[in-house]
Structure formats: structure tokens, C-alpha cells
Design an enzyme around this catalytic site. Sequence first.
Site, short mmCIF file in Angstrom:
data_model
loop_
_atom_site.label_atom_id
_atom_site.label_comp_id
_atom_site.label_asym_id
_atom_site.label_seq_id
_atom_site.Cartn_x
_atom_site.Cartn_y
_atom_site.Cartn_z
N ARG A 98 0.90 -1.20 0.00
CA ARG A 98 0.11 0.00 -0.02
C ARG A 98 0.68 1.15 0.10
O ARG A 98 0.62 2.59 -0.55
CB ARG A 98 -0.99 -0.03 1.28
CG ARG A 98 -2.09 1.14 1.18
CD ARG A 98 -3.02 0.63 2.17
NE ARG A 98 -4.25 1.59 2.25
CZ ARG A 98 -4.51 2.75 2.93
NH1 ARG A 98 -3.73 3.17 3.72
NH2 ARG A 98 -5.75 3.26 2.71
N ILE A 124 -7.48 7.33 -1.06
CA ILE A 124 -7.38 5.90 -1.16
C ILE A 124 -8.27 5.39 0.13
O ILE A 124 -8.08 5.91 1.21
CB ILE A 124 -6.01 5.69 -1.18
CG1 ILE A 124 -5.80 4.05 -1.03
CG2 ILE A 124 -5.26 5.98 0.34
CD1 ILE A 124 -4.21 3.81 -1.29
N SER A 125 -9.12 4.34 -0.09
CA SER A 125 -10.07 4.03 0.96
C SER A 125 -9.27 3.44 2.08
O SER A 125 -8.19 2.83 1.93
CB SER A 125 -10.87 2.92 0.24
OG SER A 125 -11.80 3.34 -0.98
N GLN A 126 -10.11 3.32 3.19
CA GLN A 126 -9.64 2.53 4.22
C GLN A 126 -9.29 0.97 4.01
O GLN A 126 -10.11 0.30 3.24
CB GLN A 126 -10.62 2.64 5.35
CG GLN A 126 -10.31 1.79 6.89
CD GLN A 126 -11.73 1.71 7.36
OE1 GLN A 126 -12.77 2.17 6.90
NE2 GLN A 126 -11.69 1.17 8.57
N PRO A 127 -8.29 0.38 4.45
CA PRO A 127 -7.88 -0.99 4.11
C PRO A 127 -8.98 -1.79 4.55
O PRO A 127 -9.34 -2.65 3.46
CB PRO A 127 -6.69 -1.25 4.97
CG PRO A 127 -5.84 -0.14 5.03
CD PRO A 127 -6.87 1.11 5.01
#
Length: 279
Positions: A98, A124-127
Site C-alpha cells: 500500500r 485511497i479507501s480505508q484498508p
Amino acid sequence: MPRTTGYRLAPTALVTLILAAAVAGLIWLRTGGETPDPSLRPPAETSAAAPAQPEAQAQWTHPRSRERREDRRHMVDTIRGYGLQDEAVLQAMQGVPRHEFVPEDQRLRAYADSPLPIGYGQTISQPYMVAEMTRLLELDPESKVLEVGTGSAYQAAVLTEFTPHVYTVEIIEPLATAARKRLKRLGYDTVRIRHGDGYYGWPQHAPFDGIIVTCAAGQIPPPLIEQLAPEGRMIIPVGGRFAVQSLMLVTKDREGTVRSRNLMSVRFVPLRRTDVSED
Ligand code: SAH
């Protein structure tokens, strides 16, 4: 006699096997670096054309970074802690670096379970959300999947851990260009990126077994429903910019009947429209 022949060939076969394992080991070591040599991996189309061996096929899209593996392990533990137990998804999250997908000044925070800015007002979205949306798609190596909202291309890279047939559309040109370069540099050469309005999907490659939308739409775009294959699954956040958004699972059955289900409340950046003025 076939049986005798088989027996006589056994030692040769064993040597071949050992050699193959050694070569595979070397390839793995080489591709584990930060800038894997793409020539060491079989071309995507070749692997896709030989779906008989899932293990061998899996190699095409698995550039491996050994940098910050511990940080990723920690991130994966956090996701597991939220109750996501799907080992294939967790492994995929462990596989994708990431930190390579976030801007330089965000790298230290790359493995925190939170969204991060990637420029142009996008994130970028939360994992955990990436993992959960990936899980909901129920992909296999034959699946063709469309993503709307390439952003950093992190989600697209995670998808390649499941299938080489990943198509992604991004409306902000510099993001699309940067994503293309990034995927190439990292060795994710199976992903196809298009700059355009994902509201309209990607009709030339439809139908899709999976559609994942990573920005919130006011309503489910009809072209995306149309481009969903029978027995396909679409994951999409629905809701206005300032309203509570719902993550919806939209399914189409064999007969073409579409059903949708609200899974949870979420918060995504809005899906932008080319024909609507932005504020
Ligand atoms: N999936 C991304 C997260 C992207 S954030 C990642 O892994 O990094 C949402 C993205 O959707 C933004 O990059 C935004 O520019 C893009 N977007 C918004 N509206 C869009 C549209 N109509 N078509 C395609 N992309 C869109």
C-alpha cells in the site's frame, strides 16, 4: 507397457521437478524486490489462456514487495480483528504494498487503517473497506471485474490477486495517468485503465462478473446494472455528498432479475459527472 515407461521416467521427472522448483524460487526472489523485472513473469494473456493450473496462473499478477511486510501484517491483523476472516482476501491485502500507492508524504501512515489523501481532493479507501468490498465480489480467476474510480489503483492491484481480468475507469486524467505509470513500475501489467466517466461503465468489455464502485453515486447508474453479467455482483456506495451513504450489494440472477441489499453505512468521495458542473 505404459506402466513400465512411467516407472523408468520417474527419476528424470524428479530432476525436472527439482529444477523447476529452483527456477520458480529464483523468480520469486527476483520479483520480490521493489522493481520486479516484468520479463520474469509469464505474460498475462498466456496465463489467462491456460486456466488449468490455478497455482501457476496465480503467478502472473503477484509482484511481491518485501518492504514493510511487518507493517502489512499488522494491517491485516487489524482487518481480521474487525471480523473479516476470508483468508484469500487477507492474503491479497498482505500481498499489495500500500505504501507504493500513497503520496510520498503519506507513506509513514500507509498501513494505518484509515483513508489517506491522494491529491485532487480524492482519497485511497480505508484498508478494511478495500478488503470487505473485495470479499463481497466473490471473485475467481475467471471473473471479469470493472472498477469505477481508479484513484491510486490500490484497489485494482488488490483485485489482481484474484483475477487477471481487471478493468478500471478514472475520471481525473492526472490520476489515471499516474495510476497507469505506477502499476507498470510495480509490475501489475494485467490491469486495463481508462480515463473517462465510469458512470457509463466500459461497454466494450461488458458484461462484468463483478463491478466495484469506489465513489458514492446518488443512484445506481443504470449503465452499470446493464453491464453486470447474469450471476454478477456489484458493490456500490449510494447516497448524496452530505447524506449518509449505504454500501449496496446489487446482484443479477441467471434470469436477469436484479436485487439490491443495503449492507452498511459508509463514507466515500462523490461520483463526479462529466455533464454536471462541479462546485
Ligand atoms: N479505488 C481508489 C480510491 C478512489 S477514490 C483507490 O484504491 O485508490 C474515488 C475515485 O473515484 C477518485 O479517484 C475519483 O476521481 C474517481 N471518480 C469519481 N467520479 C468518477 C466517475 N464518474 N468515473 C470514474 N471515476 C470517478
